[in-house]
Design a protein around this motif. Structure first.
Motif, PDB file in Angstrom:
ATOM      1  N   ARG A   1       9.502   6.094  -1.145  1.00  0.00           N
ATOM      2  CA  ARG A   1       9.386   6.133  -2.601  1.00  0.00           C
ATOM      3  C   ARG A   1       9.938   7.420  -3.195  1.00  0.00           C
ATOM      4  NH1 ARG A   1       5.889   2.349  -4.867  1.00  0.00           N
ATOM      5  NH2 ARG A   1       6.597   3.294  -6.811  1.00  0.00           N
ATOM      6  N   GLY A   2      10.211   8.405  -2.380  1.00  0.00           N
ATOM      7  CA  GLY A   2      10.762   9.671  -2.865  1.00  0.00           C
ATOM      8  C   GLY A   2      11.335  10.450  -1.701  1.00  0.00           C
ATOM      9  N   LEU A   3      12.426  11.186  -1.951  1.00  0.00           N
ATOM     10  CA  LEU A   3      13.076  11.901  -0.860  1.00  0.00           C
ATOM     11  C   LEU A   3      12.235  13.058  -0.345  1.00  0.00           C
ATOM     12  CD1 LEU A   3      16.761  11.979  -2.196  1.00  0.00           C
ATOM     13  CD2 LEU A   3      15.754  10.423  -0.523  1.00  0.00           C
ATOM     14  N   GLU A   4      11.541  13.751  -1.222  1.00  0.00           N
ATOM     15  CA  GLU A   4      10.790  14.937  -0.828  1.00  0.00           C
ATOM     16  C   GLU A   4       9.286  14.765  -0.964  1.00  0.00           C
ATOM     17  OE1 GLU A   4      12.272  17.396   0.549  1.00  0.00           O
ATOM     18  OE2 GLU A   4      14.330  16.754   0.140  1.00  0.00           O
ATOM     19  N   SER A   5       8.844  13.662  -1.530  1.00  0.00           N
ATOM     20  CA  SER A   5       7.411  13.504  -1.783  1.00  0.00           C
ATOM     21  C   SER A   5       6.626  13.128  -0.534  1.00  0.00           C
ATOM     22  CB  SER A   5       7.188  12.439  -2.866  1.00  0.00           C
ATOM     23  OG  SER A   5       7.638  11.176  -2.411  1.00  0.00           O
ATOM     24  N   GLY A   6       7.282  12.528   0.424  1.00  0.00           N
ATOM     25  CA  GLY A   6       6.573  12.068   1.612  1.00  0.00           C
ATOM     26  C   GLY A   6       5.747  10.823   1.378  1.00  0.00           C
TER      27      GLY A   6
ATOM     28  N   ALA B   1       0.864  -1.183   0.000  1.00  0.00           N
ATOM     29  CA  ALA B   1       0.000   0.000   0.000  1.00  0.00           C
ATOM     30  C   ALA B   1       0.895   1.225   0.000  1.00  0.00           C
ATOM     31  CB  ALA B   1      -0.925  -0.010   1.211  1.00  0.00           C
ATOM     32  N   LEU B   2       0.372   2.332  -0.511  1.00  0.00           N
ATOM     33  CA  LEU B   2       1.084   3.599  -0.540  1.00  0.00           C
ATOM     34  C   LEU B   2       0.411   4.588   0.404  1.00  0.00           C
ATOM     35  CD1 LEU B   2       1.800   4.133  -4.355  1.00  0.00           C
ATOM     36  CD2 LEU B   2       3.397   3.347  -2.609  1.00  0.00           C
ATOM     37  N   VAL B   3       1.219   5.270   1.209  1.00  0.00           N
ATOM     38  CA  VAL B   3       0.706   6.305   2.103  1.00  0.00           C
ATOM     39  C   VAL B   3       1.567   7.546   1.924  1.00  0.00           C
ATOM     40  CG1 VAL B   3      -0.180   4.660   3.792  1.00  0.00           C
ATOM     41  CG2 VAL B   3       2.138   5.544   4.036  1.00  0.00           C
ATOM     42  N   GLN B   4       0.957   8.701   2.159  1.00  0.00           N
ATOM     43  CA  GLN B   4       1.694   9.960   2.097  1.00  0.00           C
ATOM     44  C   GLN B   4       1.673  10.595   3.477  1.00  0.00           C
ATOM     45  OE1 GLN B   4       0.162  12.978  -0.550  1.00  0.00           O
ATOM     46  NE2 GLN B   4       2.148  13.997  -0.703  1.00  0.00           N
TER      47      GLN B   4
END
Length: 310
Positions: free
Chosen positions: A254-259, A61-64
Motif C-alpha cells: 500500500r506504500g513504498l516506505e510505509s511498510g 486486512a491491513l498489516v504493517q
C-alpha cells in the motif's frame, strides 16, 4: 474531302457494385423476428451462464511490517551485521508453508463440502434466492417424480437450496477411501454418511460419531437444511489444502516506505474467508512474536558477553 473524327462511343451502362441499402433494409425487415429471437436467445444464455457461475467473495486486512527492527539494529551495533532485507523475509514467512499449513490445520481446510444442486439450473436458482419451499410449491408433481433418483423412489428433494448450509469440523477417513462421500440429513437433526450407497456412519449434529473398525470419525458442527438434503464430503491431503490456500492469498503493498500491506483472500464461501484470513494473520504474528522472543534472548546473551569482555 475532309474527314471528321467520329465521336467516341458512350460507355455501356455497368451494374453498380455498391450495396443496395433499400434491399438490405427490406431483407432485415422481413427477418426481423428471427433476428430478435436469436439475439434474445444468446442474451438469455449469456445471463444464465454468468448467473450459474460460483460467486467469488474477497476478504481483506491491513498489516504493517517494520522495515528495520530495533533488535536488528542493536545486533549490528555489536558487530553482527544482518544480511538481506528483513521486510522481504517477513513477507516470505507470511506466504510460507509454515504459516499456511498451521492455518489449514487450525480450520481443517482439507475438508471440502459441496452441496448437491439441481442439475443444469440448480446454481442459477440458488443464486436468485430460490429456497426449498418455493421450489416445491411451484414445481408440478410429475416433474418432482422425474427428478427422483429412480421410478420407485419417492421425491425426497436431495438438492440443497438457498439459505441451506453444512459445517463439518472433523472428517477422518481411511487412506483407501479419500474420494467423495455423501452426507444425507435426516429428521430430528440426524444424518448418515454413505459411500457408494453403503451407510458408514449415522449420528446427530453437534456430536462426534466414529467407527474405529472402518477408520472413520466425523463431527458435523452445524446443519441448516431440510431433511433429505445431500452434501458431498471430500478429505484432501494437507499439501493440497496448503496449495489451494496459497493460490487464493495475495499480498499487495500500500506504500513504498510505509511498510503497510494489504492481505486479500478470495473464496466461494462467504462465511469462511474472513475467519480464514484472520487466522492466517494471527498465525503470522504469533510466529513473529516467537521469533522476536528468540532474537531477544540471543541479543541478551550477546550483550552480556560484550559487557563481560569489556
Amino acid at each position: 474531302m475532309t474527314n471528321f473524327p467520329s465521336p467516341a462511343p458512350s460507355p455501356a451502362p455497368r451494374e453498380s457494385d455498391e450495396l443496395n441499402l433499400r434491399k438490405l433494409v427490406d431483407t432485415l425487415s422481413d427477418h426481423r423476428w428471427f433476428i430478435v429471437s436469436v439475439t434474445g436467445f444468446f442474451l438469455l444464455a449469456g445471463y444464465f451462464n454468468a448467473s450459474s457461475q460460483p460467486r467469488i467473495y474477497q476478504a481483506d486486512a491491513l498489516v504493517q511490517i517494520e522495515t528495520r527492527g530495533s533488535n536488528l539494529a542493536f545486533m549490528e551495533s555489536l558487530g553482527e551485521p544482518q544480511q538481506g532485507n528483513p521486510t522481504s523475509a517477513e513477507l516470505e514467512i507470511l506466504q510460507s508453508r509454515m504459516v499456511l499449513g498451521e492455518t489449514a490445520d487450525r480450520l481443517d481446510l482439507a475438508i471440502q463440502v459441496e452441496p448437491r444442486r439441481l442439475p443444469v439450473v440448480g446454481d442459477f436458482l440458488v443464486h436468485h434466492g430460490v429456497n426449498q419451499q418455493w421450489f416445491e410449491s411451484l414445481t408440478p408433481e410429475f416433474i418432482r417424480q422425474w427428478l427422483a433418483d429412480s421410478v420407485d423412489d419417492a421425491w425426497s428433494n436431495p438438492y440443497v437450496w438457498a439459505g441451506e448450509s453444512l459445517r463439518v469440523a472433523r472428517f477422518d477417513v481411511p487412506e483407501e477411501n479419500v474420494g467423495g462421500h455423501v452426507l444425507r440429513l435426516l429428521d430430528g437433526g440426524e444424518f448418515e454418511l454413505l459411500l457408494e450407497e453403503e451407510t458408514l456412519l449415522t449420528g446427530s449434529v453437534g456430536e462426534t460419531v466414529q467407527n474405529d473398525e472402518l477408520g472413520y470419525r466425523l463431527f458435523v458442527s452445524q446443519a441448516e437444511a431440510h431433511p433429505g438434503a445431500e452434501f458431498t464430503l471430500v478429505r484432501t491431503s494437507a499439501l493440497s489444502a496448503i496449495s489451494e490456500l496459497k493460490n487464493r492469498f495475495e499480498i499487495i503493498p500500500r506504500g513504498l516506505e510505509s511498510g503497510v500491506y494489504e492481505l486479500t483472500l478470495n473464496g466461494a464461501d462467504q462465511n469462511q474467508i474472513q475467519p480464514t484470513l484472520d487466522t492466517l494473520t494471527s498465525v503470522f504474528f504469533d510466529s513473529k512474536r516467537a521469533a522476536s522472543f528468540r532474537r531477544s534472548r540471543k541479543t541478551d546473551r550477546l550483550s552480556q558477553r560484550a559487557n563481560s569482555s569489556g
